[in-house]
Motif scaffolding. Structure first.
Motif, mmCIF file in Angstrom:
data_model
loop_
_atom_site.group_PDB
_atom_site.id
_atom_site.type_symbol
_atom_site.label_atom_id
_atom_site.label_comp_id
_atom_site.label_asym_id
_atom_site.label_seq_id
_atom_site.Cartn_x
_atom_site.Cartn_y
_atom_site.Cartn_z
ATOM 1 N N UNK A 95 0.786 -1.223 0.000
ATOM 2 C CA UNK A 95 0.000 0.000 0.000
ATOM 3 C C UNK A 95 0.817 1.271 0.000
ATOM 4 N N UNK A 96 2.106 1.166 0.335
ATOM 5 C CA UNK A 96 2.990 2.326 0.321
ATOM 6 C C UNK A 96 3.165 2.831 -1.108
ATOM 7 N N UNK A 97 3.138 4.137 -1.307
ATOM 8 C CA UNK A 97 3.291 4.700 -2.649
ATOM 9 C C UNK A 97 4.760 4.660 -3.055
ATOM 10 N N UNK A 98 5.018 4.058 -4.199
ATOM 11 C CA UNK A 98 6.377 3.945 -4.714
ATOM 12 C C UNK A 98 6.409 4.336 -6.187
ATOM 13 N N UNK A 99 7.626 4.513 -6.705
ATOM 14 C CA UNK A 99 7.869 4.581 -8.146
ATOM 15 C C UNK A 99 8.346 3.179 -8.543
ATOM 16 N N UNK A 100 7.514 2.382 -9.174
ATOM 17 C CA UNK A 100 7.873 1.004 -9.497
ATOM 18 C C UNK A 100 8.031 0.812 -10.995
ATOM 19 N N UNK A 101 9.063 0.034 -11.396
ATOM 20 C CA UNK A 101 9.223 -0.248 -12.819
ATOM 21 C C UNK A 101 8.695 -1.645 -13.139
ATOM 22 N N UNK A 102 8.813 -2.053 -14.415
ATOM 23 C CA UNK A 102 8.233 -3.320 -14.846
ATOM 24 C C UNK A 102 9.001 -4.533 -14.322
ATOM 25 N N UNK A 103 10.189 -4.324 -13.787
ATOM 26 C CA UNK A 103 10.969 -5.426 -13.214
ATOM 27 C C UNK A 103 10.688 -5.588 -11.723
ATOM 28 N N UNK A 104 9.755 -4.819 -11.201
ATOM 29 C CA UNK A 104 9.426 -4.932 -9.785
ATOM 30 C C UNK A 104 10.388 -4.212 -8.866
ATOM 31 N N UNK A 105 11.115 -3.249 -9.412
ATOM 32 C CA UNK A 105 12.032 -2.465 -8.585
ATOM 33 C C UNK A 105 11.367 -1.142 -8.193
ATOM 34 N N UNK A 106 11.477 -0.810 -6.929
ATOM 35 C CA UNK A 106 10.942 0.463 -6.437
ATOM 36 C C UNK A 106 12.045 1.515 -6.493
ATOM 37 N N UNK A 107 11.800 2.577 -7.233
ATOM 38 C CA UNK A 107 12.817 3.622 -7.401
ATOM 39 C C UNK A 107 12.591 4.805 -6.463
#
Length: 232
Positions: free
Chosen positions: A151-163
């Motif tokens: 539920x935490x807001x993240x910047x996530x890419x298609x590889x499942x990495x939170x930036x």
């Protein structure tokens, strides 16, 4: 590649205003930004002198309300621009990291609006700002791996990495701008009453500054609830 906010975020935060600057190649670590950084830092210091501490600025108050609504203690987890302004107020300057990062930080402090600068070479597919499911991997600047709370807001890419973690609180070391960085995505996000005019002004300012300091032609855009995805 793309950048977007999840529909749920627009539903829960209708006051969100977001703008981007994209440079697809040409960033180098040798630009001299010291004079411009000093000028923008002076703007931040003058505003703090006129209006009080960073916590009193409308831009910061809006993010504090947003963090509180997400269940975060605003004095424990600060948005990036508040952390920068706090440092400026206490030390009178900002640390030098990389010319582009230094410029973004100084502009962020001057506008009191969080600015994220990400190395696109470290991003897979694209980025979605939205709630995490808890499986994403976030790499700290020290190289440790963390997992965001579901539920935490993240910047996530298609590889499942939170930036980024906690939205505008902390970026990842994985996509941090470094000497080898050539292409970048810069994002500014705000919630305060005049954000609809302030964010485009910040974005235009950054694009102009980057174009004057590097041999590049930045592109700018605004993402909205009706046009939430930027492809580039």
């Amino acid at each position: 590649m793309y950048f977007q906010h999840a529909p749920r975020l627009w539903d829960e935060h209708p006051d969100l205003v977001a703008g981007t600057v994209v440079v697809t190649d040409g960033i180098t670590p040798d630009a001299d930004v010291r004079a411009r950084v000093a000028d923008f830092t002076a703007v931040a210091l003058a505003r703090l002198a006129d209006e009080g501490t960073e916590a009193e600025l409308p831009e910061i108050r809006a993010w504090r309300r947003t963090f509180a609504a997400m269940g975060l203690k605003p004095t424990q987890y600060r948005c990036a621009s508040e952390a920068l302004l706090r440092r400026v107020r206490k030390e009178g300057s900002l640390p030098s990291i990389h010319p582009l990062v230094d410029l973004c930080n100084a502009v962020s402090a001057a506008f009191a609006i969080p600015v994220a600068a990400l190395d696109l070479a470290a991003v897979t597919g694209g980025l979605t700002v939205g709630p995490a499911d808890g499986t994403e991997e976030y790499e700290t600047f020290g190289g440790e791996i963390e997992h965001p709370v579901p539920g935490e807001v993240t910047y996530a890419d298609e590889a499942g990495r939170a930036h980024a973690r906690r939205w505008t609180n902390r970026q990842s070391g994985r996509s941090a701008v470094r000497p080898a960085t050539r292409s970048v995505l810069i994002v500014a996000e705000a919630m305060h009453e005049t954000a609809v005019s302030d964010v485009p002004k910040l974005v235009a300012t950054l694009a102009d500054e980057i174009a004057s300091l590097w041999p590049v032609s930045p592109t700018t855009a605004r993402v909205t609830a009706s046009a939430p995805r930027l492809d580039f």
